[in-house]
Design an enzyme around this catalytic site. Structure first.
Site, PDB file in Angstrom:
ATOM      1  N   HIS A 203      51.420 -37.781  19.562  1.00 39.97           N
ATOM      2  CA  HIS A 203      51.467 -39.240  19.591  1.00 39.97           C
ATOM      3  C   HIS A 203      52.406 -39.781  20.634  1.00 39.97           C
ATOM      4  O   HIS A 203      52.116 -40.764  21.297  1.00 39.97           O
ATOM      5  CB  HIS A 203      51.878 -39.767  18.222  1.00 39.97           C
ATOM      6  N   ARG A 310      32.716 -41.658  26.150  1.00 38.44           N
ATOM      7  CA  ARG A 310      32.859 -40.658  25.072  1.00 38.44           C
ATOM      8  C   ARG A 310      32.306 -41.298  23.802  1.00 38.44           C
ATOM      9  O   ARG A 310      33.045 -41.918  23.038  1.00 38.44           O
ATOM     10  CB  ARG A 310      34.323 -40.267  24.897  1.00 38.44           C
ATOM     11  N   GLU A 440      31.163 -27.760  31.729  1.00 40.72           N
ATOM     12  CA  GLU A 440      32.474 -27.506  31.120  1.00 40.72           C
ATOM     13  C   GLU A 440      32.529 -26.153  30.418  1.00 40.72           C
ATOM     14  O   GLU A 440      33.555 -25.768  29.891  1.00 40.72           O
ATOM     15  CB  GLU A 440      32.868 -28.642  30.172  1.00 40.72           C
ATOM     16  N   ASP A 464      37.759 -28.939  29.284  1.00 40.13           N
ATOM     17  CA  ASP A 464      37.187 -27.789  28.595  1.00 40.13           C
ATOM     18  C   ASP A 464      36.957 -26.615  29.539  1.00 40.13           C
ATOM     19  O   ASP A 464      37.164 -25.462  29.162  1.00 40.13           O
ATOM     20  CB  ASP A 464      35.869 -28.187  27.903  1.00 40.13           C
ATOM     21  N   CYS A 511      34.684 -35.641  35.516  1.00 38.42           N
ATOM     22  CA  CYS A 511      35.128 -36.626  34.524  1.00 38.42           C
ATOM     23  C   CYS A 511      36.257 -36.077  33.664  1.00 38.42           C
ATOM     24  O   CYS A 511      36.754 -36.755  32.778  1.00 38.42           O
ATOM     25  CB  CYS A 511      33.966 -37.097  33.659  1.00 38.42           C
TER      26      CYS A 511
HETATM   27  C1  PEP Z   1      36.319 -32.397  29.536  1.00 40.19           C
HETATM   28  O1  PEP Z   1      36.181 -31.451  28.768  1.00 40.19           O
HETATM   29  O2  PEP Z   1      36.908 -32.309  30.628  1.00 40.19           O
HETATM   30  C2  PEP Z   1      35.785 -33.725  29.174  1.00 40.19           C
HETATM   31  C3  PEP Z   1      35.738 -34.702  30.065  1.00 40.19           C
HETATM   32  O3  PEP Z   1      35.376 -33.912  27.892  1.00 40.19           O
HETATM   33  P1  PEP Z   1      36.366 -34.055  26.641  1.00 40.19           P
HETATM   34  O4  PEP Z   1      37.761 -34.164  27.191  1.00 40.19           O
HETATM   35  O5  PEP Z   1      35.920 -35.282  25.920  1.00 40.19           O
HETATM   36  O6  PEP Z   1      36.114 -32.801  25.897  1.00 40.19           O
HETATM   37 MG    MG Z   2      34.807 -31.600  27.087  1.00 42.91          MG
END
Ligand code: PEP
Ligand code: MG
Length: 581
Positions: A203, A310, A440, A464, A511
């Protein structure tokens, strides 16, 4: 570095005259110079026996109501209604309004306990329960409860208005930082935050980032040896804090901080201009969004659209999945807010760190490697089909693109595309809608060429991708220092992804978190990425970085980075070439 462990005995405070350098994990970027303020959590002591239920019951109710009122006032006064901090405080208010929590304490008061004792005992029961479940997200909720407990007990102890005034440029030092500890303090006076514990997803990290305050977490027990009033320099970019810095260093840091502030102001002033490299190559800079409330801040920061919605945020904190109509209304609100700019909606990426209780997914030993993302969508086709239909209903046709998370196999993409075609047919949808995939999972990066034959675009999820290629749980604070998306192994997978995409003329974006890091921008562009989807606050700085680059520089930076053998070496090379990034 080894995980941070508490020392066996308390260590003495650091002495003036000797410079000490402590290392931590950066939780929010920036450079701060100021004086240390130690935030010690006061322990509340209440007698077990109360003055009888007739006295204690109204006392408890009054304290809970007062804590609710204080939180509501804070939420009302908060200008950033869409911030992460706002969401945390809203969750705390929901706990305070939970009749079950109150009822448990009320029973104890009925048995003769004091209001403070009863509230403490009722909350501790819940906290112990949550912590015992061995789930990191639930353990984080336990911290929320601890905070909620403190809010009420502070009222009962008569301490609600006693936050000590902070000096200008206060750098807070604490074991961990609870949102309630920031209640009543003048946020404008906080220059930096340093905590002994915590992780980059805790947090305190979210709060600091949303307030734009440089922060270091997981410093270890030495953070608590910094005495009140000590001059300190927090350099979140180097993940260090200097205590009692030499005068020359302090002067240098002060100048550097001013230069940064000026540059950040310049970047924000130019945020609405498009991003082109110095030699004219157009790079699209868009924002990651979670909900309709995020749109305005993204546009103010110059986002040219949304590169990752998201959509799981629509599914969180509710008793059942949102209906097709509810989803369509939300997507439409975001699309309309973006006023024609492109909107990439990622289909539900539930599972792992974003579990949804009502989906009733069997407990998994390793949820990060489990039935998550598109795997879940294919296992529960009604979920995915509902979402696809909701997206197809958004007007105007063509503004929305669809993106699938966690694709591992070509067959998964083919199944999802078949579903999309069926839903289009059932709705009589005549237009075309782009269907892209996230890269990812390392397998998808390695198989990018055949995937590119059937996907309309790629967007790389570096969060990821990094966790899977380095075999490091992205939620584990002990690995936070090593989990660096600039690792050459990650960069090689990005290169491989772009190579596969080029065979079929597909564009590749990023992203994941790496797209928000200005230092990474030359490498990503040099590797062939043409779209960057960043956190809204980072958009002006990413755009500004793009404008300073030439393709020749970018290609050279990418080549050099790919040859390195560690993330540190990649960063060092980039920092030398772009010292101001
Ligand atoms: C990622 O994995 O980089 C991604 C953009 O998705 P999330 O962070 O929502 O898993
Ligand atoms: Mg991801």
């Amino acid at each position: 570095p080894p995980p941070v462990a508490p020392p066996a005995v308390a260590q003495p405070a650091f002495e003036p005259g000797t410079e000490v350098v402590l290392a931590g994990v950066a939780a929010a970027p920036g450079l701060a110079i100021g004086q240390a303020v130690r935030l010690v959590q006061r322990a509340f002591e209440f007698p077990e026996a109360g003055d009888g239920a007739a006295v204690e019951q109204p006392k408890l109710l009054g304290a809970v109501r007062a804590a609710q009122d204080a939180l509501r006032a804070t939420l009302q006064a908060d200008p950033a209604k869409d911030s992460a901090a706002h969401a945390i405080l809203t969750a705390h208010l929901a706990f305070l309004e939970d009749p079950d929590l109150f009822a448990r304490a009320a029973v104890l008061v009925g048995e003769g306990k004091s209001a403070g004792f009863a509230w403490h005992a009722a909350m501790q029961e819940q906290i112990v329960l949550l912590r015992g479940l061995g789930d990191e997200r639930l353990a984080a909720r336990a911290n929320d409860l601890l905070d909620v407990e403190r809010r009420v007990n502070a009222v009962l102890a008569g301490e609600q208005d006693e936050a000590a005034p902070l000096p200008q440029d206060a750098v807070l030092f604490a074991e961990d930082l609870l949102p309630s500890q920031l209640a009543g303090v003048d946020i404008g006076r906080i220059a930096g935050i340093c905590t002994a514990g915590g992780g980059p997803t805790s947090h305190v990290a979210i709060l600091a980032a949303s307030m734009g305050i440089p922060a270091l977490v997981a410093i270890g027990a030495d953070a608590l040896r910094v005495p009140d009033g000590a001059p300190v320099i927090v350099n979140a970019d180097e993940a260090t804090v200097h205590v009692f810095p030499a005068l020359a260093l302090a002067r240098q840091a002060r100048e550097a901080a001013q230069v940064r502030r000026d540059r950040a102001d310049d970047n924000r002033a130019a945020a609405q201009e498009e991003a082109r490299t110095a030699d004219g190559v157009r790079i699209e800079v868009v924002a990651n969004l979670g909900k309709a409330d995020d749109v305005q801040a993204a546009l103010e920061n110059g986002a040219e659209g949304c590169g990752l919605l998201r959509s799981e945020f629509l599914f969180l904190n509710r008793a059942a999945a949102p209906t097709e109509d509810e989803q369509a209304a939300q997507y439409q609100a975001i699309a309309s807010g973006l006023a024609g700019r492109p909107l990439i909606i990622r289909t539900l990426d539930a599972g792992a760190d974003k579990a949804l209780p009502y989906l009733d997914v069997p407990k998994e030993e390793n949820p990060q490697l489990g039935v998550r993302g598109l795997r879940l969508g294919l296992a529960r086709p009604e979920l995915l089909r509902t979402q696809l239909r909701a997206i197809l209903r958004v007007q105007p046709v063509g503004q929305c693109r669809i993106m699938l998370p966690m694709v591992t196999e070509l067959a998964e993409l083919q199944q999802a595309r078949a579903m999309l075609e069926e839903e289009k047919a059932s709705l009589g949808f005549a237009g075309t809608v782009a269907l892209g995939i996230m890269i990812e999972v390392p397998a998808a990066a390695l198989l990018s060429e055949p995937l590119a034959a059937e996907a309309d675009f790629f967007s790389i999820g570096t969060n990821d991708l990094t966790q899977y290629v380095l075999a490091m749980d992205r939620l584990n604070p002990a690995l936070a220092r090593q989990m660096d998306a600039l690792h050459p192994a990650v960069l090689r997978l990005i290169a491989k992804t772009v190579e596969g995409a080029r065979w079929h003329g597909r564009w590749v974006g990023v992203c994941g978190g790496l797209a928000s890091v200005p230092l990474a921008v030359p490498v990503l562009i040099g590797l062939g990425v043409t779209e960057l989807s960043a956190a809204a606050a980072a958009v002006p700085h990413v755009k500004a970085m793009v404008r300073t680059l030439t393709m020749k520089d970018c290609v050279a930076a990418a080549r050099e980075a790919l040859r390195q053998t560690s993330a540190q070496a990649v960063r060092a090379g980039l920092a030398q070439r772009w010292p101001n990034a």
